[in-house]
Scaffold this motif. Structure first.
Motif, PDB file in Angstrom:
ATOM      1  N   GLY A 199     -16.288   1.544   4.962  1.00 55.00           N
ATOM      2  CA  GLY A 199     -17.576   0.954   4.580  1.00 55.00           C
ATOM      3  C   GLY A 199     -18.762   1.903   4.535  1.00 55.00           C
TER       4      GLY A 199
ATOM      5  N   ARG B 154       0.836  -1.197   0.000  1.00 54.78           N
ATOM      6  CA  ARG B 154       0.000   0.000   0.000  1.00 54.78           C
ATOM      7  C   ARG B 154       0.871   1.247   0.000  1.00 54.78           C
ATOM      8  NH1 ARG B 154      -4.708  -1.013  -1.711  1.00 54.78           N
ATOM      9  NH2 ARG B 154      -6.223  -1.958  -0.345  1.00 54.78           N
TER      10      ARG B 154
ATOM     11  N   TRP C  20      -1.504  -8.573   8.365  1.00 59.32           N
ATOM     12  CA  TRP C  20      -2.620  -8.256   7.458  1.00 59.32           C
ATOM     13  C   TRP C  20      -3.416  -9.526   7.134  1.00 59.32           C
ATOM     14  CZ3 TRP C  20      -3.110 -10.138   2.391  1.00 59.32           C
ATOM     15  CH2 TRP C  20      -4.152  -9.586   1.646  1.00 59.32           C
TER      16      TRP C  20
ATOM     17  N   CYS D 106     -11.818  -5.578  -2.053  1.00 51.23           N
ATOM     18  CA  CYS D 106     -12.606  -5.133  -0.897  1.00 51.23           C
ATOM     19  C   CYS D 106     -13.233  -6.316  -0.167  1.00 51.23           C
ATOM     20  CB  CYS D 106     -13.714  -4.212  -1.394  1.00 51.23           C
ATOM     21  SG  CYS D 106     -14.867  -3.722  -0.120  1.00 51.23           S
TER      22      CYS D 106
ATOM     23  N   THR E 103     -22.427   5.691  -3.418  1.00 52.47           N
ATOM     24  CA  THR E 103     -22.962   4.868  -4.524  1.00 52.47           C
ATOM     25  C   THR E 103     -24.489   4.964  -4.566  1.00 52.47           C
ATOM     26  OG1 THR E 103     -21.154   3.315  -4.172  1.00 52.47           O
ATOM     27  CG2 THR E 103     -22.962   2.536  -5.541  1.00 52.47           C
TER      28      THR E 103
ATOM     29  N   ARG F 124      -7.404 -10.185   7.633  1.00 50.24           N
ATOM     30  CA  ARG F 124      -8.251 -10.546   6.498  1.00 50.24           C
ATOM     31  C   ARG F 124      -9.000 -11.841   6.793  1.00 50.24           C
ATOM     32  NH1 ARG F 124      -8.859  -7.374   1.491  1.00 50.24           N
ATOM     33  NH2 ARG F 124      -9.799  -9.240   0.688  1.00 50.24           N
TER      34      ARG F 124
ATOM     35  N   ARG G  84      -6.082  -7.895  -2.484  1.00 53.56           N
ATOM     36  CA  ARG G  84      -6.519  -6.740  -1.684  1.00 53.56           C
ATOM     37  C   ARG G  84      -7.927  -6.304  -2.067  1.00 53.56           C
ATOM     38  NH1 ARG G  84      -1.817  -4.329   1.731  1.00 53.56           N
ATOM     39  NH2 ARG G  84      -3.575  -3.985   3.120  1.00 53.56           N
TER      40      ARG G  84
ATOM     41  N   VAL H 234      -7.744   1.771  -3.941  1.00 49.52           N
ATOM     42  CA  VAL H 234      -6.930   2.350  -2.863  1.00 49.52           C
ATOM     43  C   VAL H 234      -5.491   2.139  -3.341  1.00 49.52           C
ATOM     44  CG1 VAL H 234      -6.283   2.213  -0.430  1.00 49.52           C
ATOM     45  CG2 VAL H 234      -8.651   1.756  -1.117  1.00 49.52           C
TER      46      VAL H 234
ATOM     47  N   ILE I 211      -6.055  -2.957   8.606  1.00 51.32           N
ATOM     48  CA  ILE I 211      -6.223  -3.906   7.504  1.00 51.32           C
ATOM     49  C   ILE I 211      -6.071  -3.187   6.156  1.00 51.32           C
ATOM     50  CG2 ILE I 211      -8.745  -3.596   7.521  1.00 51.32           C
ATOM     51  CD1 ILE I 211      -9.035  -6.521   6.752  1.00 51.32           C
TER      52      ILE I 211
ATOM     53  N   PRO J   1     -14.748  -2.007  -9.624  1.00 48.47           N
ATOM     54  CA  PRO J   1     -14.923  -0.913  -8.650  1.00 48.47           C
ATOM     55  C   PRO J   1     -14.541  -1.321  -7.222  1.00 48.47           C
ATOM     56  CG  PRO J   1     -17.044  -1.858  -9.256  1.00 48.47           C
ATOM     57  CD  PRO J   1     -16.039  -2.472 -10.167  1.00 48.47           C
ATOM     58  N   PHE J   2     -14.483  -2.638  -6.936  1.00 43.63           N
ATOM     59  CA  PHE J   2     -14.075  -3.101  -5.607  1.00 43.63           C
ATOM     60  C   PHE J   2     -12.618  -3.594  -5.616  1.00 43.63           C
ATOM     61  CE2 PHE J   2     -18.692  -3.517  -5.516  1.00 43.63           C
ATOM     62  CZ  PHE J   2     -19.025  -3.079  -4.244  1.00 43.63           C
TER      63      PHE J   2
ATOM     64  N   HIS K 110      -2.074   1.104  -4.540  1.00 36.27           N
ATOM     65  CA  HIS K 110      -1.176   0.000  -4.185  1.00 36.27           C
ATOM     66  C   HIS K 110       0.265   0.493  -4.264  1.00 36.27           C
ATOM     67  CE1 HIS K 110      -3.910  -3.702  -4.807  1.00 36.27           C
ATOM     68  NE2 HIS K 110      -4.695  -2.652  -4.820  1.00 36.27           N
TER      69      HIS K 110
HETATM   70  C1  HEM Z   1     -19.959   0.502  -2.613  1.00 32.73           C
HETATM   71  C2  HEM Z   1     -19.248   0.095  -1.604  1.00 32.73           C
HETATM   72  C3  HEM Z   1     -17.771  -0.147  -1.611  1.00 32.73           C
HETATM   73  C4  HEM Z   1     -16.849   0.022  -2.607  1.00 32.73           C
HETATM   74  C5  HEM Z   1     -17.083   0.490  -4.030  1.00 32.73           C
HETATM   75  C6  HEM Z   1     -15.574  -0.377  -2.076  1.00 32.73           C
HETATM   76  C7  HEM Z   1     -14.397  -0.339  -2.805  1.00 32.73           C
HETATM   77  C8  HEM Z   1     -13.168  -0.720  -2.283  1.00 32.73           C
HETATM   78  C9  HEM Z   1     -11.926  -0.666  -3.030  1.00 32.73           C
HETATM   79  C10 HEM Z   1     -11.770  -0.190  -4.462  1.00 32.73           C
HETATM   80  C11 HEM Z   1     -10.951  -1.113  -2.208  1.00 32.73           C
HETATM   81  C12 HEM Z   1      -9.468  -1.242  -2.550  1.00 32.73           C
HETATM   82  C13 HEM Z   1      -9.194  -2.509  -3.318  1.00 32.73           C
HETATM   83  C14 HEM Z   1      -7.759  -2.589  -3.777  1.00 32.73           C
HETATM   84  O1  HEM Z   1      -6.868  -2.155  -3.081  1.00 32.73           O
HETATM   85  O2  HEM Z   1      -7.510  -3.114  -4.871  1.00 32.73           O
HETATM   86  C15 HEM Z   1     -11.554  -1.431  -0.939  1.00 32.73           C
HETATM   87  C16 HEM Z   1     -10.859  -1.895   0.151  1.00 32.73           C
HETATM   88  C17 HEM Z   1     -11.441  -2.137   1.375  1.00 32.73           C
HETATM   89  N1  HEM Z   1     -12.788  -2.073   1.688  1.00 32.73           N
HETATM   90 FE1  HEM Z   1     -14.259  -1.555   0.429  1.00 32.73          FE
HETATM   91  N2  HEM Z   1     -15.738  -0.784  -0.785  1.00 32.73           N
HETATM   92  C18 HEM Z   1     -17.059  -0.674  -0.459  1.00 32.73           C
HETATM   93  C19 HEM Z   1     -17.656  -1.016   0.737  1.00 32.73           C
HETATM   94  C20 HEM Z   1     -17.007  -1.564   1.813  1.00 32.73           C
HETATM   95  C21 HEM Z   1     -17.631  -2.031   3.021  1.00 32.73           C
HETATM   96  C22 HEM Z   1     -19.146  -2.042   3.274  1.00 32.73           C
HETATM   97  C23 HEM Z   1     -16.633  -2.442   3.859  1.00 32.73           C
HETATM   98  C24 HEM Z   1     -16.706  -3.036   5.238  1.00 32.73           C
HETATM   99  C25 HEM Z   1     -17.690  -2.899   6.055  1.00 32.73           C
HETATM  100  C26 HEM Z   1     -15.370  -2.244   3.171  1.00 32.73           C
HETATM  101  C27 HEM Z   1     -14.134  -2.526   3.696  1.00 32.73           C
HETATM  102  C28 HEM Z   1     -12.941  -2.423   2.997  1.00 32.73           C
HETATM  103  C29 HEM Z   1     -11.645  -2.708   3.576  1.00 32.73           C
HETATM  104  C30 HEM Z   1     -11.355  -3.140   5.014  1.00 32.73           C
HETATM  105  C31 HEM Z   1     -10.696  -2.529   2.551  1.00 32.73           C
HETATM  106  C32 HEM Z   1      -9.179  -2.717   2.634  1.00 32.73           C
HETATM  107  C33 HEM Z   1      -8.782  -4.115   2.181  1.00 32.73           C
HETATM  108  C34 HEM Z   1      -7.278  -4.357   2.211  1.00 32.73           C
HETATM  109  O3  HEM Z   1      -6.505  -3.420   2.059  1.00 32.73           O
HETATM  110  O4  HEM Z   1      -6.877  -5.509   2.369  1.00 32.73           O
HETATM  111  N3  HEM Z   1     -15.638  -1.711   1.935  1.00 32.73           N
HETATM  112  N4  HEM Z   1     -12.902  -1.201  -1.019  1.00 32.73           N
END
Ligand code: HEM
Length: 499
Positions: free
Chosen positions: A303, A102, A127, A442, A310, A131, A440, A372, A118, A434-435, A374
């Motif tokens: 979150g 990151r 990490w 989401c 959205t 996870r 990594r 996010v 995380i 988008p996620f 990298h």
């Molecule tokens: C529309 C809703 C959401 C979108 C579009 C979204 C999108 C993303 C994206 C793009 C990343 C980074 C992925 C990457 O590094 O390649 C991410 C990471 C993350 N998201 Fe979401 N997210 C959403 C909702 C949520 C929710 C509801 C939660 C938990 C309650 C959450 C928890 C996390 C966490 C903890 C990470 C970090 C994961 C890591 O670095 O290992 N997200 N999300």
């Protein structure tokens, strides 16, 4: 006078030499290091001025000129921009491990969060442990099914609130109520308590602090481009973030303390906190108190705003396109009219158009347009170019959704494009991530999926929506604002009308 002009000439010559040397070094190092192509970086500031106030647009434009694998200098930070599905696949599938680091923004150092989060930890043992725990005890199919009733209850409270606005003909701020609902869904899932109220008169300490941090994290920070300045915190962003983060951690700590006391009298809530405290009792090395407070903190930040923005975009697009709103509404009404009229998560597979609306919204308005960021953990060669260790990786998910080579009518809101194809946002289809994708990705994806559909479906099933000030749908301002997430520039305020 002569002396003064001599000094000036000397200064001028010195400056010219510095610039020439920097340009030569940059040219030399660029050709030597075989970085991907990109715009020429200015001395010191690099390409910072080319970012503008919508960096996802500016970088999309630049990548049309330099290609889908592009390099830039943002201040002193070597940045690689990924803008096509093929290259994204190379990064997050073929070389996923090498790009699993990151790029940690300076503000993430608030309350030492970067070292326990995380979101920001390197993809090592700590990490992986977090996870695994999130996957097993929070976001597994079983845990999500078991918590459906609480999401249903929170959506009902949202509908009750909108009903009250209906009666008093008050406009609803869609982003605001969606944020409150998402926050309460999470806080009940984790702690079995509400952390926010719809009524703006009530004190909302937790919600206000989360908002304040979001705003700070979304601001461009000089320290992120010139790490040498980090210790000075020139804009005071870290200092302010520390104040709000301490308040959030204090609230989380208070809840944990109360629960530990209650557990000794053997009452249970069977929420995430109970489960993790139990795990901690059995084996402290699997999760300790500090892990817990930072995990909860990270989930609330990651979150809430993503989900609520959205939802706001989805509502805005539907109101802007009334014919699509009608199709989505009729699909729901037809399905649930014989089922107590209440939309449930189990109905979602039978609502293809609603699903297409959410996909289309995430495709047009990904809340995290660069995912996010990298970081490369080692030198990697991609398509003959070098992505150097420690380079920051920005994957322009927004630009990938606008690529006319991949999508037809990339500027229009057309949920239909997702009806006859199996394209999904689960990290397998690299044209639509988008996620994110890879290790990594989401972890909250499945929870966000359920919340978004049930919230949007209920809001359009029960109400029609009138724009404030009799603005016509076609005249709505649909522009966007870049920050921590991609927000609507003008927040959506609409008056509900009971159906
Ligand atoms: C529309 C809703 C959401 C979108 C579009 C979204 C999108 C993303 C994206 C793009 C990343 C980074 C992925 C990457 O590094 O390649 C991410 C990471 C993350 N998201 Fe979401 N997210 C959403 C909702 C949520 C929710 C509801 C939660 C938990 C309650 C959450 C928890 C996390 C966490 C903890 C990470 C970090 C994961 C890591 O670095 O290992 N997200 N999300």
């Amino acid at each position: 006078m002569e002396y003064a002009s001599l000094t000036l000439s000397f200064l001028f010559a010195f400056l010219l030499t510095c610039i020439t040397v920097t340009i030569t070094i940059t040219l030399f190092s660029r050709s030597r290091s075989r970085l991907p192509p990109g715009p020429f970086p200015f001395p010191v500031i690099g390409n910072l001025l080319q970012l503008g106030n919508k960096p996802h647009h500016s970088l999309a434009k630049l990548s049309r000129r330099y290609g889908p694998l592009m390099s830039l200098k943002l201040g002193t930070i070597t940045t690689i921009v990924v803008s096509s599905p093929d290259i994204a696949k190379e990064f997050f599938q073929t070389h996923d491990h090498s790009f699993s680091g990151r790029a940690v923004p300076d503000v993430a150092r608030m309350v030492d969060h970067n070292n326990h989060s995380i979101v920001f930890l390197p993809a090592g043992d700590h990490w992986r442990r977090l996870r695994r725990i999130s996957k097993e005890y929070m976001f597994s199919l079983q845990r999500l099914d078991a918590s459906e009733t609480l999401r249903q209850k929170k959506v009902k409270e949202l509908i009750d609130h909108v009903n009250q606005c209906c009666t008093s003909e008050r406009a609803v701020s869609i982003g605001g109520v969606a944020f409150t609902t998402s926050l309460n869904i999470l806080s009940n899932f984790i702690f079995s308590m509400d952390f926010a109220q719809y009524d703006s008169l009530t004190s909302q300490e937790f919600k206000d602090n989360v908002w304040a941090i979001m705003e700070l994290v979304g601001k461009p920070n000089i320290g992120d481009f010139f790490p040498i300045l980090k210790s000075l915190d020139p804009q005071g962003l870290l200092q302010h973030a520390n104040v709000y983060a301490k308040k959030i951690i204090t609230i989380i700590d208070r809840v944990i303390d109360q629960r530990v006391q209650a557990l000794s009298s053997s009452s249970t809530n069977n929420d995430v906190l109970d489960v993790l405290l139990n795990l901690n009792q059995i084996d402290e090395s699997s999760i300790n108190r500090n892990d817990m407070r930072h995990l909860f903190f990270a989930l609330f930040i990651a979150g809430t705003d993503t989900t609520s923005s959205t939802l706001e975009w989805a509502m805005a697009e539907l109101i802007h396109n009334p014919d699509k709103l009608e199709v989505a509404r009729l699909e729901i009404i037809k399905l649930v009219e014989h089922k107590e009229n209440i939309l449930q998560e189990s109905h979602l597979p039978q609502l293809p158009y609603l699903q297409a609306v959410i996909k289309e919204t995430l495709w047009l308005h990904p809340p995290a347009p660069f995912l996010v960021p990298h970081q490369a953990i080692r030198d990697v060669e991609i398509q003959g170019f070098l992505v150097p260790k420690k380079a920051q990786i920005l994957c322009n998910a927004w630009a990938m959704g606008r690529d006319p080579k991949v999508w037809s009518h990339p500027e229009s809101f057309m949920p239909e494009r997702f009806l006859d194809v199996n394209t999904n946002y689960k990290g397998q289809d690299f044209e639509f991530i988008p996620f994110g994708a890879g290790r990594r990705i989401c972890p909250g994806l499945n929870m966000a999926h359920r919340i978004l559909h049930i919230m949007l479906g209920s809001l359009i099933q029960k109400f029609n929506w009138k724009l404030e000030g009799n603005i016509k749908a076609k005249d709505m301002d649909m522009s966007e604002k870049f920050g921590l997430t991609l927000q609507k520039n003008v927040p959506l305020k609409v008056i509900p009308v009971r159906l």
